[in-house]
Design a protein around this motif. Structure first.
Motif, PDB file in Angstrom:
ATOM      1  N   GLY A 474       0.810  -1.213   0.000  1.00  0.00           N
ATOM      2  CA  GLY A 474       0.000   0.000   0.000  1.00  0.00           C
ATOM      3  C   GLY A 474       0.838   1.256   0.000  1.00  0.00           C
ATOM      4  O   GLY A 474       1.037   1.909   1.040  1.00  0.00           O
ATOM      5  N   GLY A 475       1.336   1.646  -1.160  1.00  0.00           N
ATOM      6  CA  GLY A 475       2.232   2.791  -1.271  1.00  0.00           C
ATOM      7  C   GLY A 475       1.619   4.096  -0.802  1.00  0.00           C
ATOM      8  O   GLY A 475       2.322   4.997  -0.341  1.00  0.00           O
ATOM      9  N   ILE A 476       0.304   4.204  -0.889  1.00  0.00           N
ATOM     10  CA  ILE A 476      -0.352   5.464  -0.525  1.00  0.00           C
ATOM     11  C   ILE A 476      -0.170   5.786   0.956  1.00  0.00           C
ATOM     12  O   ILE A 476      -0.158   6.952   1.369  1.00  0.00           O
ATOM     13  CB  ILE A 476      -1.850   5.417  -0.889  1.00  0.00           C
ATOM     14  CG1 ILE A 476      -2.441   6.830  -0.822  1.00  0.00           C
ATOM     15  CG2 ILE A 476      -2.609   4.438   0.002  1.00  0.00           C
ATOM     16  CD1 ILE A 476      -3.834   6.937  -1.397  1.00  0.00           C
ATOM     17  N   PRO A 481       0.878  10.710   7.899  1.00  0.00           N
ATOM     18  CA  PRO A 481       1.744  10.950   9.071  1.00  0.00           C
ATOM     19  C   PRO A 481       2.111   9.680   9.834  1.00  0.00           C
ATOM     20  O   PRO A 481       3.191   9.604  10.415  1.00  0.00           O
ATOM     21  CB  PRO A 481       0.881  11.885   9.931  1.00  0.00           C
ATOM     22  CG  PRO A 481      -0.036  12.572   8.978  1.00  0.00           C
ATOM     23  CD  PRO A 481      -0.326  11.561   7.906  1.00  0.00           C
ATOM     24  N   ILE A 482       1.213   8.658   9.794  1.00  0.00           N
ATOM     25  CA  ILE A 482       1.480   7.430  10.534  1.00  0.00           C
ATOM     26  C   ILE A 482       2.784   6.779  10.090  1.00  0.00           C
ATOM     27  O   ILE A 482       3.459   6.095  10.873  1.00  0.00           O
ATOM     28  CB  ILE A 482       0.291   6.437  10.376  1.00  0.00           C
ATOM     29  CG1 ILE A 482       0.422   5.265  11.340  1.00  0.00           C
ATOM     30  CG2 ILE A 482       0.185   5.944   8.946  1.00  0.00           C
ATOM     31  CD1 ILE A 482       0.209   5.626  12.770  1.00  0.00           C
ATOM     32  N   SER A 483       3.175   7.000   8.829  1.00  0.00           N
ATOM     33  CA  SER A 483       4.403   6.377   8.309  1.00  0.00           C
ATOM     34  C   SER A 483       5.656   6.911   9.006  1.00  0.00           C
ATOM     35  O   SER A 483       6.711   6.279   8.977  1.00  0.00           O
ATOM     36  CB  SER A 483       4.515   6.600   6.799  1.00  0.00           C
ATOM     37  OG  SER A 483       4.716   7.975   6.510  1.00  0.00           O
ATOM     38  N   ARG A 484       5.531   8.098   9.621  1.00  0.00           N
ATOM     39  CA  ARG A 484       6.687   8.720  10.267  1.00  0.00           C
ATOM     40  C   ARG A 484       6.591   8.711  11.791  1.00  0.00           C
ATOM     41  O   ARG A 484       7.450   9.262  12.472  1.00  0.00           O
ATOM     42  CB  ARG A 484       6.827  10.163   9.767  1.00  0.00           C
ATOM     43  CG  ARG A 484       7.175  10.248   8.281  1.00  0.00           C
ATOM     44  CD  ARG A 484       7.225  11.657   7.766  1.00  0.00           C
ATOM     45  NE  ARG A 484       5.907  12.272   7.658  1.00  0.00           N
ATOM     46  CZ  ARG A 484       5.066  12.073   6.651  1.00  0.00           C
ATOM     47  NH1 ARG A 484       5.411  11.278   5.645  1.00  0.00           N
ATOM     48  NH2 ARG A 484       3.899  12.685   6.618  1.00  0.00           N
ATOM     49  N   PHE A 491       4.713  -0.365  10.736  1.00  0.00           N
ATOM     50  CA  PHE A 491       4.086   0.305   9.592  1.00  0.00           C
ATOM     51  C   PHE A 491       3.926  -0.658   8.421  1.00  0.00           C
ATOM     52  O   PHE A 491       2.862  -0.714   7.790  1.00  0.00           O
ATOM     53  CB  PHE A 491       4.931   1.513   9.178  1.00  0.00           C
ATOM     54  CG  PHE A 491       4.420   2.203   7.951  1.00  0.00           C
ATOM     55  CD1 PHE A 491       3.264   2.969   7.977  1.00  0.00           C
ATOM     56  CD2 PHE A 491       5.097   2.067   6.740  1.00  0.00           C
ATOM     57  CE1 PHE A 491       2.787   3.590   6.835  1.00  0.00           C
ATOM     58  CE2 PHE A 491       4.632   2.686   5.588  1.00  0.00           C
ATOM     59  CZ  PHE A 491       3.479   3.459   5.635  1.00  0.00           C
ATOM     60  N   GLU A 492       4.966  -1.433   8.145  1.00  0.00           N
ATOM     61  CA  GLU A 492       4.905  -2.373   7.022  1.00  0.00           C
ATOM     62  C   GLU A 492       3.866  -3.460   7.266  1.00  0.00           C
ATOM     63  O   GLU A 492       3.103  -3.821   6.361  1.00  0.00           O
ATOM     64  CB  GLU A 492       6.271  -3.006   6.791  1.00  0.00           C
ATOM     65  CG  GLU A 492       6.288  -3.982   5.617  1.00  0.00           C
ATOM     66  CD  GLU A 492       7.660  -4.545   5.355  1.00  0.00           C
ATOM     67  OE1 GLU A 492       7.773  -5.799   5.304  1.00  0.00           O
ATOM     68  OE2 GLU A 492       8.607  -3.768   5.198  1.00  0.00           O
ATOM     69  N   LYS A 493       3.781  -3.953   8.500  1.00  0.00           N
ATOM     70  CA  LYS A 493       2.862  -5.051   8.810  1.00  0.00           C
ATOM     71  C   LYS A 493       1.405  -4.638   8.670  1.00  0.00           C
ATOM     72  O   LYS A 493       0.597  -5.379   8.091  1.00  0.00           O
ATOM     73  CB  LYS A 493       3.127  -5.559  10.226  1.00  0.00           C
ATOM     74  CG  LYS A 493       2.193  -6.686  10.656  1.00  0.00           C
ATOM     75  CD  LYS A 493       2.539  -7.182  12.063  1.00  0.00           C
ATOM     76  CE  LYS A 493       1.596  -8.308  12.487  1.00  0.00           C
ATOM     77  NZ  LYS A 493       1.919  -8.817  13.846  1.00  0.00           N
ATOM     78  N   THR A 497       1.503  -3.568   3.961  1.00  0.00           N
ATOM     79  CA  THR A 497       1.005  -4.923   3.673  1.00  0.00           C
ATOM     80  C   THR A 497       1.441  -5.456   2.311  1.00  0.00           C
ATOM     81  O   THR A 497       0.605  -5.719   1.447  1.00  0.00           O
ATOM     82  CB  THR A 497      -0.535  -4.975   3.765  1.00  0.00           C
ATOM     83  OG1 THR A 497      -1.098  -4.027   2.839  1.00  0.00           O
ATOM     84  CG2 THR A 497      -1.008  -4.671   5.160  1.00  0.00           C
ATOM     85  N   PRO A 498       2.731  -5.599   2.066  1.00  0.00           N
ATOM     86  CA  PRO A 498       3.156  -6.182   0.779  1.00  0.00           C
ATOM     87  C   PRO A 498       2.517  -7.548   0.590  1.00  0.00           C
ATOM     88  O   PRO A 498       2.523  -8.379   1.510  1.00  0.00           O
ATOM     89  CB  PRO A 498       4.681  -6.272   0.919  1.00  0.00           C
ATOM     90  CG  PRO A 498       4.977  -6.121   2.366  1.00  0.00           C
ATOM     91  CD  PRO A 498       3.878  -5.332   2.967  1.00  0.00           C
TER      92      PRO A 498
END
Length: 565
Positions: A474-476, A481-484, A491-493, A497-498
């Protein structure tokens, strides 16, 4: 023994006369009278094993040609699988007719196999829901009333209709099937609205600082041209969504069309010197651009008008002051008298758009960015291609990369509910309704969501080219802000979610070949060759979420810097 077939055949005979062309069947037993009746009257029938795929097929087909498909399924949970497509059809205003077979009333809630409560299954998401009487026990001419009302509610009401059909055994025909003559003819309800058209002229004469916002829509080309004619007459700019049908080579000579609203409306420097809009006219669904919506909240216009709103009002900021029903633009079918020959307001927007377009073109050279990738994919199309855009990151990539250049195209977007499910299945419906070619662009998560769509496309021998962007999930979410604010692993899990689905290998195992170009030039070439060769083509292209995020940020910075220059 009374037979359900005269009633069912009457229904499909009249539906065919009204304009229905396709019946999409998912296999079962209880729906046998519906299946054999649809087949007998000569309607085009397609069999799709998965009802979820079937629902989205019907959605895409109707988005392309404006005519509802009839979906036919057996009893039990089968009809529940239509729900995601029904929701999108409701919110996007797309016609669709569902015929679910059911057990007779005395068998419901008594433990009969494959029986659930199907009455009003879709709740408020349909224009009409009706639990029919048992077909063998009612005058066949009542089926005509059901057909006419279903057509009117679905086509003119712009949305789904659910008909629940209880059948008693035996389900097979006990006599020869006789085909009656149709007793109805197609009818249309004109949407042209003269009073609304006069109101538009009045507003254009009174206000210089007007904006036309054209969001995602399935409007025919003649209506799109009427909107352009009005814009030219009033000298009002059009902020066009990637799903507006106003992007691409057909509109390269239409300077009023702004394709870079997302960049322009994110610039405080530009907005600071811009005067308040006097009036905004909204057409279609809510536009994709977040920057535009934020600007609207901070600086509301004096007046905001909705044109022909559907189930949802395109008014997330709660600013609408007036409604214009129908199509008010039809009075601008021909080249209209110039209401305002010159406009400083229009020049402000047009000059900013030209600057933003130049900025975007300079950034497209970044190979790993999805902005570059979707630009390269689009440049590979042939004239009159229909491009199906997935939601999430893909539609936002197109927001920046789809400029008014290159070949002519139309777009299909599921922007009613904005889900990523069913994009491939929607594309199958589009492709089978299209005279020209169809290109679909999806992300890896959306592709994983709809693997069944690929199998259905192969089974139906669909002429469809699919480009899948593999950005590792989910690149979007990398824009949020949650990504930082949380750990990378967390965050990845929960967000990126690859899929880890090895989609190329899965498709290869199903007999679907996958091409994997390595550069943007190779991607353009692969799209062109895929469309030229025909059949089902899948193109897998690696992108980088971080590079895409940096591109979005850099575009805004460069535009602001150019404004200073």
């Amino acid at each position: 023994m009374l037979s359900p077939y005269p009633f069912c055949i009457r229904f499909f005979t009249e539906m065919k006369a009204l304009g229905v062309k396709e019946v999409i069947i998912s296999p079962g037993s209880r729906n046998t009278p519906l299946v054999l009746s649809a087949h007998s009257v000569g309607l085009t029938t397609k069999v799709l094993i998965d009802e979820r795929t079937a629902g989205f097929y019907a959605l895409g087909n109707a988005k392309k040609n404006g005519t509802p498909c009839i979906l036919v399924c057996t009893s039990g949970t089968a009809s529940a699988n239509y729900l995601p497509a029904v929701i999108e059809a409701n919110h996007a205003g797309v016609p669709m007719i569902i015929c679910s077979a059911d057990r007779p009333p005395e068998q419901r809630q008594w433990g009969a196999g494959q029986t659930i409560d199907q009455v009003n299954l879709y709740g408020p998401n349909v224009r009409w829901s009706y639990d029919l009487p048992v077909a063998a026990e009612v005058d066949e001419m009542f089926a005509r009333s059901i057909a006419v009302r279903s057509w009117e509610r679905s086509v003119h009401g712009k949305g789904p209709v659910h008909l629940n059909w209880p059948f008693r055994e035996p389900l097979e025909p006990n006599t020869e099937i006789n085909l009656p003559e149709a007793t109805v003819k197609p009818f249309e309800a004109s949407i042209d609205n003269l009073p609304s058209g006069r109101r538009l002229k009045e507003l254009a004469q009174k206000h210089e600082k007007g904006l036309i916002i054209v969001g995602p829509n399935d409007l025919p080309n003649n209506v799109i041209q009427q909107i352009c004619n009005f814009s030219k007459s009033a000298s009002w700019p059009i902020i066009s969504d990637p799903g507006s049908q106003m992007r691409g080579g057909s509109f390269k000579d239409s300077p009023n069309i702004i394709t870079t609203g997302e960049i322009i409306c994110s610039s405080e420097r530009f907005l600071h010197r811009l005067e308040q809009a006097e009036i905004i006219i909204n057409v279609g669904l809510t536009p994709t651009s977040k920057s535009y919506k934020n600007w609207l909240i901070k600086t509301p216009p004096v007046q905001q008008i909705l044109v022909a709103p559907g189930t949802d009002w395109n008014d997330p900021a709660n600013q609408v002051t007036e409604i214009l029903e129908g199509n008010p633009f039809y009075v601008f079918s021909e080249s209209a008298t110039q209401i305002r020959p010159k406009s400083e307001w229009l020049s402000e927007w047009s000059n900013a758009d030209a600057l933003a377009v130049s900025t975007i073109r300079n950034s497209i050279k970044m190979e790993e960015s999805e902005v570059s990738a979707i630009y390269s994919a689009r440049m590979g199309i042939v004239d009159t291609t229909t491009i199906v855009l997935s939601n999430s990151m893909v539609i936002r990539d197109a927001e920046l990369a789809f400029l008014n250049e290159g070949k002519a195209f139309r777009t299909i977007t599921n922007r009613g509910a904005n889900g990523i499910d069913g994009i491939i299945s929607t594309s199958i419906g589009v492709a089978h309704a299209s005279v020209g070619k169809t290109l679909t662009v999806v992300g890896d998560v959306a592709a994983t969501h709809d693997l069944g769509g690929f199998l259905a496309a192969k089974r139906l021998e669909t002429d469809l080219t699919v480009v899948i962007f593999d950005n590792g999930g989910g690149g979007i979410f990398s824009f949020l802000p949650i990504s930082r604010t949380i750990e990378t692993e967390v965050f990845e899990k929960f967000y990126e979610t690859p899929p880890h689905a090895q989609i190329p290998e899965i498709l290869n195992a199903a007999g679907i070949s996958v091409e994997a170009p390595q550069t943007s030039f190779e991607l353009t070439k692969a799209v062109t060759e895929g469309l030229d060769e025909g059949g089902l083509k899948v193109i897998w292209y690696q992108t980088n979420s971080k590079a895409t995020e940096q591109t979005f940020q850099k575009l805004r910075e460069n535009f602001n810097n150019e404004l200073l220059g």
